[in-house]
Design a protein around this motif. Sequence first.
Motif, PDB file in Angstrom:
ATOM      1  N   THR A 247       5.311  41.415  -4.405  1.00 51.77           N
ATOM      2  CA  THR A 247       5.521  40.541  -3.244  1.00 51.77           C
ATOM      3  C   THR A 247       6.164  41.268  -2.068  1.00 51.77           C
ATOM      4  O   THR A 247       6.617  40.631  -1.123  1.00 51.77           O
ATOM      5  CB  THR A 247       6.390  39.321  -3.626  1.00 51.77           C
TER       6      THR A 247
ATOM      7  N   LYS B 199       5.150  34.668  -1.023  1.00 52.99           N
ATOM      8  CA  LYS B 199       5.785  35.046  -2.282  1.00 52.99           C
ATOM      9  C   LYS B 199       5.632  33.940  -3.315  1.00 52.99           C
ATOM     10  O   LYS B 199       5.329  34.196  -4.488  1.00 52.99           O
ATOM     11  CB  LYS B 199       7.269  35.347  -2.057  1.00 52.99           C
ATOM     12  N   HIS B 200       5.831  32.709  -2.877  1.00 53.12           N
ATOM     13  CA  HIS B 200       5.676  31.567  -3.784  1.00 53.12           C
ATOM     14  C   HIS B 200       4.248  31.501  -4.323  1.00 53.12           C
ATOM     15  O   HIS B 200       4.038  31.261  -5.527  1.00 53.12           O
ATOM     16  CB  HIS B 200       6.021  30.270  -3.046  1.00 53.12           C
TER      17      HIS B 200
ATOM     18  N   ARG C 277       3.709  34.327  -6.901  1.00 50.02           N
ATOM     19  CA  ARG C 277       4.429  34.048  -8.146  1.00 50.02           C
ATOM     20  C   ARG C 277       3.744  32.941  -8.933  1.00 50.02           C
ATOM     21  O   ARG C 277       3.663  33.008 -10.174  1.00 50.02           O
ATOM     22  CB  ARG C 277       5.876  33.681  -7.836  1.00 50.02           C
TER      23      ARG C 277
ATOM     24  N   ARG D 101       2.145  33.373 -12.722  1.00 49.69           N
ATOM     25  CA  ARG D 101       2.398  32.438 -13.830  1.00 49.69           C
ATOM     26  C   ARG D 101       1.105  31.849 -14.374  1.00 49.69           C
ATOM     27  O   ARG D 101       0.934  31.713 -15.584  1.00 49.69           O
ATOM     28  CB  ARG D 101       3.338  31.320 -13.360  1.00 49.69           C
TER      29      ARG D 101
ATOM     30  N   GLU E 239      12.779  37.111  -8.299  1.00 51.08           N
ATOM     31  CA  GLU E 239      11.405  37.183  -8.791  1.00 51.08           C
ATOM     32  C   GLU E 239      11.376  37.207 -10.313  1.00 51.08           C
ATOM     33  O   GLU E 239      10.542  36.563 -10.950  1.00 51.08           O
ATOM     34  CB  GLU E 239      10.735  38.441  -8.238  1.00 51.08           C
TER      35      GLU E 239
ATOM     36  N   VAL F 151       9.459  34.244 -12.588  1.00 51.53           N
ATOM     37  CA  VAL F 151       8.188  34.415 -13.302  1.00 51.53           C
ATOM     38  C   VAL F 151       8.281  35.133 -14.649  1.00 51.53           C
ATOM     39  O   VAL F 151       7.327  35.091 -15.419  1.00 51.53           O
ATOM     40  CB  VAL F 151       7.153  35.163 -12.424  1.00 51.53           C
TER      41      VAL F 151
END
Length: 315
Positions: free
Chosen positions: A163, A171-172, A175, A179, A196, A200
């Motif tokens: 990221t 970034k969200h 992530r 996942r 981070e 995750v």
Amino acid sequence: MGDFVQVKNLSKIFQGFEAVKNLSFSVRKGEVLGFLGPNGAGKTTTMRMATGYLPPTAGGVFICGKDVWQDTIAAQKHIGYLPEGGPLYNDMTPVAFLKFISEIRGMGENQFLERLEYVVDTLNIGDVLYQTIETLSKGYKRRVALAQAILHDPDVLILDEPTDGLDPNQKHEVRTLIRSMSKDKAIIISTHILEEVQAVCGRAIIIARGQIVASGTPEELAKNSPGHNAVVVKLKSPVVDRVLSSILKIKDVDKVNMNGKSGLIVCPKKGRPILKEVGEAIRKKKVVVEEIYQKTGQLDESFRHLTIDSKKNKG
């Protein structure tokens, strides 16, 4: 579940300097492993050896049962790699670059088109697909670099600072993507962003000076923090810390100012719970307390303790 990644006694020496020292760990299918360490700890060197980019001095890496150095091509077919900095060909467009990657990977036209649609939608790069890469923002460049890593739907993802350069929303998204992919893959994330890891990773390894200094879930690693189970006491009137000196589990007591009020932070030895003992000692001395509570360890505190304090202790 079997181990998709096995790192066995891995070492790397550069001109007499041992950058990585006898590292061993494994990553199972369905697992996201955080690989943490300060700058110069050996993270990127380990990633490069794990992908076959850099030969080890000793030890080996096995990807889905394939020896990275004895059966390199077979092992690399299972790997998606996002290198540090996400290098790209700036004079190409993202679509041309991804087509180039698909050809190197031996992907057929139909497979490429199917996967191209997936990575474009997943990483939201459709708006820049036909611009030259040199004109893209850092965030878009990072997403294109990540697109090439997942284009062939690999079993193992090795992501070095995935990221880096992305804004909070991006970034969200990344992530969330990690996942969502983790169910069917083994993923290693090398990062210095501790949030981070907490977001995750199911497990993390901390390395310092080329060696593993801690391993466990983010919650377990946080317990290595010197402040784990520390008791914070906010007092209504000043009091000396000798009130607590008889408690054998206490490591030290720090006097602090809490919004104009006197306070104490009572640190335990080896993270032992001490709230009950501190409360009893205060009641016996009839000290008037405004607030008292027990802290939990913080991953950033644990990281500093394991990578800096341990170095000081070794001299």
